[in-house]
Design an enzyme around this catalytic site. Structure first.
Site, PDB file in Angstrom:
ATOM      1  N   ASN A   1       1.277  -4.003  -2.378  1.00 23.76           N
ATOM      2  CA  ASN A   1       0.666  -3.512  -1.133  1.00 23.76           C
ATOM      3  C   ASN A   1      -0.623  -2.762  -1.413  1.00 23.76           C
ATOM      4  O   ASN A   1      -0.756  -2.050  -2.405  1.00 23.76           O
ATOM      5  CB  ASN A   1       1.648  -2.697  -0.288  1.00 23.76           C
ATOM      6  CG  ASN A   1       2.341  -1.574  -1.028  1.00 23.76           C
ATOM      7  OD1 ASN A   1       2.573  -1.646  -2.223  1.00 23.76           O
ATOM      8  ND2 ASN A   1       2.683  -0.527  -0.307  1.00 23.76           N
TER       9      ASN A   1
ATOM     10  N   GLU B   1      -3.107  -0.294   0.520  1.00 26.71           N
ATOM     11  CA  GLU B   1      -3.254   0.543   1.714  1.00 26.71           C
ATOM     12  C   GLU B   1      -4.697   0.968   1.906  1.00 26.71           C
ATOM     13  O   GLU B   1      -5.564   0.730   1.044  1.00 26.71           O
ATOM     14  CB  GLU B   1      -2.325   1.761   1.584  1.00 26.71           C
ATOM     15  CG  GLU B   1      -0.859   1.337   1.540  1.00 26.71           C
ATOM     16  CD  GLU B   1       0.123   2.484   1.569  1.00 26.71           C
ATOM     17  OE1 GLU B   1      -0.271   3.653   1.365  1.00 26.71           O
ATOM     18  OE2 GLU B   1       1.322   2.190   1.796  1.00 26.71           O
TER      19      GLU B   1
ATOM     20  N   CYS C   1       0.501  -5.808   3.264  1.00 25.02           N
ATOM     21  CA  CYS C   1       1.767  -5.801   2.509  1.00 25.02           C
ATOM     22  C   CYS C   1       1.650  -6.665   1.252  1.00 25.02           C
ATOM     23  O   CYS C   1       0.868  -7.623   1.194  1.00 25.02           O
ATOM     24  CB  CYS C   1       2.890  -6.383   3.358  1.00 25.02           C
ATOM     25  SG  CYS C   1       3.348  -5.391   4.767  1.00 25.02           S
TER      26      CYS C   1
ATOM     27  N   GLU D   1       3.681  -8.934   0.128  1.00 26.17           N
ATOM     28  CA  GLU D   1       4.030 -10.346   0.327  1.00 26.17           C
ATOM     29  C   GLU D   1       2.809 -11.143   0.775  1.00 26.17           C
ATOM     30  O   GLU D   1       2.550 -12.246   0.287  1.00 26.17           O
ATOM     31  CB  GLU D   1       5.119 -10.498   1.392  1.00 26.17           C
ATOM     32  CG  GLU D   1       6.452  -9.877   1.028  1.00 26.17           C
ATOM     33  CD  GLU D   1       6.585  -8.440   1.511  1.00 26.17           C
ATOM     34  OE1 GLU D   1       5.590  -7.681   1.448  1.00 26.17           O
ATOM     35  OE2 GLU D   1       7.689  -8.066   1.944  1.00 26.17           O
TER      36      GLU D   1
ATOM     37  N   CYS E   1       8.531  -7.249   6.317  1.00 22.57           N
ATOM     38  CA  CYS E   1       8.255  -6.821   7.696  1.00 22.57           C
ATOM     39  C   CYS E   1       8.050  -8.055   8.586  1.00 22.57           C
ATOM     40  O   CYS E   1       7.941  -9.193   8.095  1.00 22.57           O
ATOM     41  CB  CYS E   1       7.015  -5.924   7.729  1.00 22.57           C
ATOM     42  SG  CYS E   1       5.462  -6.826   7.637  1.00 22.57           S
TER      43      CYS E   1
ATOM     44  N   CYS F   1       4.973 -10.291   7.773  1.00 19.34           N
ATOM     45  CA  CYS F   1       5.173 -11.092   6.551  1.00 19.34           C
ATOM     46  C   CYS F   1       6.156 -12.226   6.809  1.00 19.34           C
ATOM     47  O   CYS F   1       6.008 -13.322   6.265  1.00 19.34           O
ATOM     48  CB  CYS F   1       5.646 -10.209   5.408  1.00 19.34           C
ATOM     49  SG  CYS F   1       4.361  -9.091   4.812  1.00 19.34           S
TER      50      CYS F   1
HETATM   51  N1  THU Z   1       5.217  -2.918   2.802  1.00 19.88           N
HETATM   52  C1  THU Z   1       5.112  -4.059   2.062  1.00 19.88           C
HETATM   53  O1  THU Z   1       4.186  -4.216   1.248  1.00 19.88           O
HETATM   54  N2  THU Z   1       6.039  -5.020   2.225  1.00 19.88           N
HETATM   55  C2  THU Z   1       7.158  -4.887   2.992  1.00 19.88           C
HETATM   56  O2  THU Z   1       7.956  -5.809   3.056  1.00 19.88           O
HETATM   57  C3  THU Z   1       7.379  -3.665   3.755  1.00 19.88           C
HETATM   58  C4  THU Z   1       6.262  -2.697   3.775  1.00 19.88           C
HETATM   59  C5  THU Z   1       4.230  -1.863   2.595  1.00 19.88           C
HETATM   60  C6  THU Z   1       3.292  -1.593   3.727  1.00 19.88           C
HETATM   61  C7  THU Z   1       2.891  -0.160   3.445  1.00 19.88           C
HETATM   62  O3  THU Z   1       1.851  -0.153   2.485  1.00 19.88           O
HETATM   63  C8  THU Z   1       4.127   0.438   2.798  1.00 19.88           C
HETATM   64  O4  THU Z   1       4.905  -0.640   2.353  1.00 19.88           O
HETATM   65  C9  THU Z   1       4.950   1.305   3.737  1.00 19.88           C
HETATM   66  O5  THU Z   1       5.243   0.625   4.899  1.00 19.88           O
END
Ligand code: THU
Length: 162
Positions: A62, A64, A73, A75, A112, A115
């Protein structure tokens, strides 16, 4: 009026050690990728690893941003990179995991909604299922054979046509 039921099947392994070798290898790559996540805001570092039809493993984590919705994310970082770099290769499987110093993640990390939509469209595009392997920092692992299981009644491209 009628009711209908959609059934999804998941396999649960007590721990990653019980996974088939190829899935364990992919999960280990996802764990490595999670180390390099850029997650200074959530401190929730997610790693994803895809196995492509040509045998290559593509990783993502991920990313941010201080403008929160601008992040992405793990994925989708992996899926979009794979599609941009190897547009003609299918995605056979994806492993997802996460780590944080803030608390214990013992439940599997499940993708999520956004994704799930991207995974489901990747399946439609390539016309074969994607195996999804999901784990927390430790403990139980869930495996399902298709993104359809994570997103029943998905919004599909054919809904845009008459
Ligand atoms: N996140 C992912 O990378 N993948 C997921 O399946 C769930 C959430 C990330 C998004 C954000 O950077 C952090 O996790 C918290 O939500």
């Amino acid at each position: 009026m009628k009711e209908f039921t959609l059934t999804c099947t998941f396999t649960s392994y007590k721990s990653a050690d019980e996974l088939p070798d190829a899935d364990l290898e992919l999960m280990n790559e996802a764990t490595k990728a999670s180390n390099d996540a850029y997650a200074p805001y959530s401190k929730f570092r997610v790693g994803a690893a895809l196995r492509l039809g040509n045998g290559k493993i593509i990783c993502g984590n991920n990313q941010e941003n201080v403008a929160y919705p601008s992040g992405l994310c793990a994925e989708r970082v992996a899926l979009f990179y794979a599609s941009a770099t190897y547009p003609n290769e299918i995605v056979e499987s994806i492993a997802v995991t996460a780590q944080t110093d803030e608390f214990k993640i013992s439940d599997p990390v499940t993708p999520c909604g956004s994704c799930r939509q991207v995974l489901a469209e990747s399946e439609k595009k390539q016309n074969t299922n994607i195996r999804i392997i999901m784990k927390g920092a430790e403990g139980e692992v869930y495996v399902t054979e298709s993104a359809q299981c994570l997103l029943p009644l998905m919004f599909r491209a054919d809904k845009l046509k008459k």
